[in-house]
Design a protein around this motif. Structure first.
Motif: not given
Ligand SMILES: CC(C)(COP(=O)(O)OP(=O)(O)OC[C@H]1O[C@@H](n2cnc3c(N)ncnc32)[C@H](O)[C@@H]1OP(=O)(O)O)[C@@H](O)C(=O)NCCC(=O)NCCS
Length: 160
Positions: A83, A85, A93, A132, A96, A123
């Motif tokens: 994934y 974003f 969220g 989650k 998720a 990460n």
């Molecule tokens: C990984 C990624 C998809 C998460 O996106 P997101 O929008 O934060 O995800 P969500 O809003 O659905 O949150 C998921 C959970 O992670 C938490 N979270 C997100 N970033 C965080 C951070 N830097 N530190 C702590 N918690 C974090 C959110 O608070 C949430 O937890 P909660 O509901 O318990 O609060 C996004 O950061 C991304 O695209 N990153 C770059 C690409 C990547 O690294 N992909 C992984 C490769 S497998």
């Protein structure tokens, strides 16, 4: 909404692949000029390749692929979740919700199929997202100069 990639997503794909923030734990971004040359206006479509659409615009990408060449035997040949974003869409969220929907799609298409996920353990956002979604740790290993976390998810099958 999850949908197939379309020609109008080109700019968002380039933004996603050129973003240093998005690629902090993924080996770094690709140069924008290279992407401008190489990203096609007619994206490939295949089952398991989803664009995440919010109010008519792409905010991210979800991929479910066969992990054919995976470094870990436990993951080889399994469906693999990835994934990405756009930073402006982080923290609401959406990731998720969209990943849960993609896993639901897979559970319908291939009932009982487990899914693996590899992410750098540093990460934090991705680790939280994996937890989650219900992924549990299989193992940690060193690759690409960092500790990697391999998780697995299994669909809940109704007990008979
Ligand atoms: C990984 C990624 C998809 C998460 O996106 P997101 O929008 O934060 O995800 P969500 O809003 O659905 O949150 C998921 C959970 O992670 C938490 N979270 C997100 N970033 C965080 C951070 N830097 N530190 C702590 N918690 C974090 C959110 O608070 C949430 O937890 P909660 O509901 O318990 O609060 C996004 O950061 C991304 O695209 N990153 C770059 C690409 C990547 O690294 N992909 C992984 C490769 S497998």
């Amino acid at each position: 909404m999850l949908r197939e990639p379309e020609a109008r997503d080109r700019a968002a794909f380039i933004e996603l692949l050129a973003s240093p923030e998005v690629h902090t734990y993924l080996g770094g971004p690709r140069p924008r000029d290279e992407l401008e040359r190489e990203v096609s206006g007619a994206p490939e479509r295949w089952p398991g390749s989803f664009v995440v659409d919010l109010d008519g615009s792409m905010i991210g990408q979800i991929l479910l692929r066969r992990a054919t060449g995976h470094r870990r035997p436990a993951a080889a040949g399994k469906a693999d979740l990835g994934y990405l974003f756009l930073p402006r869409a982080w923290g609401f969220g959406y990731a998720a919700e969209a990943c849960a929907a993609a896993l639901g799609w897979l559970a319908g298409a291939l009932p009982g199929e487990p899914v693996v996920l590899t992410t750098q353990s540093a990460n934090v956002g991705s680790m939280r997202l994996a937890a989650k979604l219900g992924f549990t740790e299989v193992e940690r290993f060193e690759a690409w100069g960092a500790e990697q976390w391999l998780g697995m998810w299994s669909p809940v099958t109704p007990s008979s």
